[in-house]
Scaffold this motif. Structure first.
Motif, PDB file in Angstrom:
ATOM      1  N   GLU A 251       0.843  -1.124   0.102  1.00  0.00           N
ATOM      2  CA  GLU A 251       0.107  -0.023   0.045  1.00  0.00           C
ATOM      3  C   GLU A 251       1.008   1.400   0.041  1.00  0.00           C
ATOM      4  O   GLU A 251       0.455   2.252  -0.645  1.00  0.00           O
ATOM      5  CB  GLU A 251      -0.859  -0.127   1.050  1.00  0.00           C
ATOM      6  CG  GLU A 251      -2.230  -0.762   1.041  1.00  0.00           C
ATOM      7  CD  GLU A 251      -2.085  -2.072   1.002  1.00  0.00           C
ATOM      8  OE1 GLU A 251      -0.946  -2.656   1.164  1.00  0.00           O
ATOM      9  OE2 GLU A 251      -2.999  -3.084   0.778  1.00  0.00           O
ATOM     10  N   GLN A 255       0.844   4.279  -2.768  1.00  0.00           N
ATOM     11  CA  GLN A 255       0.829   5.828  -2.481  1.00  0.00           C
ATOM     12  C   GLN A 255       2.035   6.529  -3.585  1.00  0.00           C
ATOM     13  O   GLN A 255       1.641   7.484  -4.119  1.00  0.00           O
ATOM     14  CB  GLN A 255       1.003   6.117  -1.029  1.00  0.00           C
ATOM     15  CG  GLN A 255      -0.033   5.684  -0.256  1.00  0.00           C
ATOM     16  CD  GLN A 255      -1.216   6.474  -0.485  1.00  0.00           C
ATOM     17  OE1 GLN A 255      -1.352   7.605  -0.284  1.00  0.00           O
ATOM     18  NE2 GLN A 255      -2.292   6.032  -1.235  1.00  0.00           N
TER      19      GLN A 255
ATOM     20  N   ALA B  36      -4.162   1.804   4.212  1.00  0.00           N
ATOM     21  CA  ALA B  36      -4.411   2.576   2.984  1.00  0.00           C
ATOM     22  C   ALA B  36      -4.066   4.014   3.086  1.00  0.00           C
ATOM     23  O   ALA B  36      -4.418   4.388   4.138  1.00  0.00           O
ATOM     24  CB  ALA B  36      -5.501   2.154   2.163  1.00  0.00           C
ATOM     25  N   GLU B 171      -4.813  -0.572  -4.909  1.00  0.00           N
ATOM     26  CA  GLU B 171      -4.986  -1.173  -3.695  1.00  0.00           C
ATOM     27  C   GLU B 171      -6.017  -2.428  -3.846  1.00  0.00           C
ATOM     28  O   GLU B 171      -5.722  -3.588  -3.050  1.00  0.00           O
ATOM     29  CB  GLU B 171      -5.706  -0.270  -2.546  1.00  0.00           C
ATOM     30  CG  GLU B 171      -4.701   0.615  -2.043  1.00  0.00           C
ATOM     31  CD  GLU B 171      -4.307   1.968  -2.883  1.00  0.00           C
ATOM     32  OE1 GLU B 171      -4.924   1.926  -4.130  1.00  0.00           O
ATOM     33  OE2 GLU B 171      -3.489   2.697  -2.770  1.00  0.00           O
ATOM     34  N   ARG B 175      -4.966  -6.264  -2.197  1.00  0.00           N
ATOM     35  CA  ARG B 175      -6.045  -6.904  -1.429  1.00  0.00           C
ATOM     36  C   ARG B 175      -5.980  -8.530  -1.975  1.00  0.00           C
ATOM     37  O   ARG B 175      -6.128  -9.451  -1.215  1.00  0.00           O
ATOM     38  CB  ARG B 175      -7.511  -6.415  -1.517  1.00  0.00           C
ATOM     39  CG  ARG B 175      -7.479  -5.341  -0.325  1.00  0.00           C
ATOM     40  CD  ARG B 175      -8.955  -4.714   0.149  1.00  0.00           C
ATOM     41  NE  ARG B 175      -9.476  -4.087  -1.003  1.00  0.00           N
ATOM     42  CZ  ARG B 175      -9.379  -2.983  -1.527  1.00  0.00           C
ATOM     43  NH1 ARG B 175      -8.516  -2.282  -0.656  1.00  0.00           N
ATOM     44  NH2 ARG B 175     -10.181  -2.605  -2.614  1.00  0.00           N
TER      45      ARG B 175
END
Lengths: 478, 223
Positions: A251, A255, B36, B171, B175
């Protein structure tokens, strides 16, 4: 690589007089800036993502030892090997050991600034191993025996006619009458020549944009696909990365990926973002049999805990140099080592010493564009100022500059004398400026007036005007 | 002292890391929770709008996109693509079960070969694990039935993706990887692909077809 940073002034002079270079640098000014600004406008969250990316790197750097060991553990668990190198020489030695173990003759290389930093190509050649650069820009400069002049566009200092001449000189087995006038034909020729090299290579070497502690993965971000072919066709994949490339999770990488491509090339996302974890699995039909990571320090740990720590957030997008008026004027080679532009002006003194690279943090107008576009919000001008202070403390500036500054400092600390002197000098200088009201000659400032005139002072001094302004404010009915 | 100990020692000293027990907990929590960050609102859409955004963004990245009604018509869509570009009726593909279930035998003229690419294939067919609407990006996991060479060596890469597998953001793929391989585990290669290969290295002029595929064709399967 011969370090020519101490000769920056001479390098810059030559660069300004180089017509080919000046023509090529026009593409930087027109290309990168508009593309970035369009991509940024299309994403309302861009600035919030910059803050997020900065916070991720700050958190990682504050816990770097823990994330490095967590990352190492995951690489080992995925069947990879981790090698640690304190210096460039150690990293080169590790690469050579891996090559010798596999009796390697040819190495295919994806684009990697770290391998430029450790001068891997010269070393491999001296050891009888042939490194083949496979990124188009890197391939071109390898043919020319040059170093990159930009961290993401290594051949940005060249024009297509120069590339054509190099291809004709080196690809002698191809028909001499072939048409190479169009950049597309140059790309096509490089594609055909390099295709064979991937299959011949015993070992593939890539850099890494990120190392992910959560999974033990390395990530590369490219547009051409050469970094992928370099790592899936040879039997061994070697990743060389400096220690600050680690991020905690997938994650976190996501970003930073969102600001990386937009800042670099103005793309929403680069064509290939590849997450590699360990060697091929038992049933995989392709991929490398071995996966090695070399973690290089080479001066990074010495930047931690100092005023230069924030430089370790850098993700090598190149936005700072794309927006730098000094880089636009002189190109990357003038900086005299691996990293050019504003990021180079801060990083180079850290890695090779301010005694050699002191000119670089001085080659800035402090216009601040680099900091304003940096996706990681690195305060580049502030850090250049820190280097100027270090240079001063160590007495590295030329005697004339030190004497001049000392004289001015003495004067500036005596305001009454300073005001009296300027009050007296102003009208005299105004008269001396003559009818043109400017000077074409000034003692001690020959360099400045060689290319332009110095305007003669007009009217009242700044301090006088400031006092009037204050008086007006206080007397005003508002 | 090994290089490893020397580097870690310098890092710890510079960070003044001794006696700060909370650090380890923070790091462990972050690795476990993988929070996140900022997720752009652009792709937070209902499923149909997400598919449309994906098609638009992929086209913007110079891919071509076809939407078909069901997996039974994918082989015909592949043949149509090859014919429209005057390419030989030959493709290479892995043993992906979703591709295997399609009626390739109906395409009598199409020659299908299986396994990784040796560099002589003009066109390959892959099945993406997922896609990302935000940027028009495909996500392909390597594995027994999904050779990575198919993504890079052929001139034309044809990728099939189920409309239902098109997520909003990067994202969503992270997952999926965790669900499929386990927390902290990954396949050898995860390729995110956004358009065909390109280079701007000569005079900043963007040219398609550098070292990877010259063309990327995406077949989105509805239903």
């Amino acid at each position: 690589m011969l370090i020519t940073s101490p000769a920056f002034k001479q390098n810059a002079h030559e660069a300004l007089a180089d017509a080919q270079l000046q023509k090529a640098m026009g593409h930087v000014r027109s290309g990168f800036i508009d593309k970035r600004s369009h991509a940024v406008e299309a994403l309302p969250e861009f600035d919030a993502l910059r803050d997020s990316a900065r916070a991720i790197k700050d958190h990682t750097l504050a816990n770097l030892d823990l994330y490095l060991t967590a990352y190492e553990e995951k690489v080992l668990a995925a069947g990879g090997k981790v090698h640690w190198a304190e210096t460039a020489a150690e990293a080169r030695g590790i690469v050579l050991d891996i090559c010798r173990m596999h009796d390697a003759k040819t190495v295919a290389k994806g684009k990697s600034m770290i391998t430029e930093e450790i001068e891997l190509n010269d070393f491999l050649e001296a050891s009888g191993i042939r490194p083949v650069e496979t990124d188009l820009g890197e391939y071109i400069i390898q043919l020319r025996g040059e170093h990159p002049s930009h961290i993401i566009a290594p051949a940005v200092h060249l024009n297509k006619e120069q590339v054509e001449a190099d291809f004709r000189r080196v690809h002698t087995d191809l028909p001499p009458e072939r048409d190479l006038s169009d950049p597309a034909s140059l790309l096509g020729e490089a594609r055909r020549v390099l295709r064979q090299k991937y299959f011949e290579a015993d070992i593939g070497i890539t850099g890494a944009n990120f190392l992910v502690a959560e999974t033990g993965s390395s990530i590369i971000v490219t547009n051409e696909g050469n970094g992928d072919l370099s790592q899936i066709l040879p039997r061994v994949h070697v990743v060389i990365a400096s220690i600050e490339k680690v991020v905690p999770t997938l994650e976190d990488a996501a970003q930073i990926l969102r600001v990386l491509a937009r800042s670099a090339t103005g793309q929403e996302m680069s064509v290939y973002t590849t997450v590699s974890t360990g060697p091929r699995r038992p049933n995989d039909p392709d991929g490398p049999d071995e996966y090695h990571v070399i973690l290089l320090d080479n001066g990074r740990s010495s930047m931690l805990g100092t005023e230069f720590q924030e430089m370790l957030r850098c993700i090598r997008c190149g936005a700072c140099m794309n927006h730098c008026p000094v880089y636009h004027a002189v190109g990357g080679h003038a900086y005299g080592w691996v990293y050019p532009g504003p990021m180079g002006a801060v990083l180079t003194p850290s890695l090779i010493g301010v005694d050699k690279a002191g000119h670089l943090p001085n080659a800035s107008t402090f216009c601040g564009r680099c900091e304003s576009v940096c996706p990681m919000k690195i305060p580049l001008p502030k850090m250049m100022r820190h280097w100027r202070e270090r240079e001063w403390e160590r007495g590295l500036n030329p005697t004339a500059a030190r004497t001049g500054l000392k004289f001015w400092a003495w004067f500036a600390r005596r305001p009454a004398l300073y005001h009296l002197a300027t009050w007296l000098a102003f009208p005299l200088l105004a008269v001396a400026g003559g009818r043109k009201r400017r000077f074409g000659f000034l003692p001690l400032a020959g360099g400045w007036v060689r290319h332009r005139d110095m305007p003669a002072p007009q009217g009242r001094t700044f301090m006088q005007q400031w006092r009037d302004r204050d008086a007006l404010k206080q007397g005003s009915p508002l | 002292m090994s290089a490893r100990e020397a580097i870690l020692g310098k890092v710890r000293k510079a960070l003044d890391a001794s006696g700060n027990a909370g650090r380890l907990d923070n790091v462990w929590d972050r690795l476990m929770e993988a929070p996140a960050g900022i997720i752009p609102t652009r792709a937070q859409l209902d499923p149909e709008a997400r598919v449309e955004l994906f098609c638009r963004m992929a086209t913007q990245a110079a891919a071509t996109v076809a939407r078909v009604a069901g997996e039974e018509v994918v082989p015909a869509a592949v043949t149509a693509y090859l014919r429209a570009r005057n390419l030989p009726a030959k493709v290479r593909m892995g043993g992906d079960r979703r591709l295997k279930a399609m009626p390739w035998v109906n395409e009598r003229t199409l020659q299908v070969r299986h396994g990784p690419s040796d560099g002589d294939d003009e066109a390959s067919v892959s099945h993406a694990a997922a896609a990302i609407a935000e940027t028009g990006t495909l996500a392909l996991f390597s594995g027994k039935d999904n050779p990575t060479t198919l993504n890079f060596l052929p001139d034309h890469h044809i990728v099939v993706v189920d409309a239902a597998d098109i997520g909003g953001d990067l994202e969503s793929v992270m997952r999926l990887a965790r669900a499929r391989y386990g927390k902290g585990e990954m396949p050898r290669t995860l390729n995110f692909i956004t358009g065909p290969s390109r280079s701007g290295d000569i005079e900043q002029k963007l040219l398609l077809g550098a070292h990877g595929p010259r063309a990327l064709h995406i077949i989105v399967v509805d239903g």
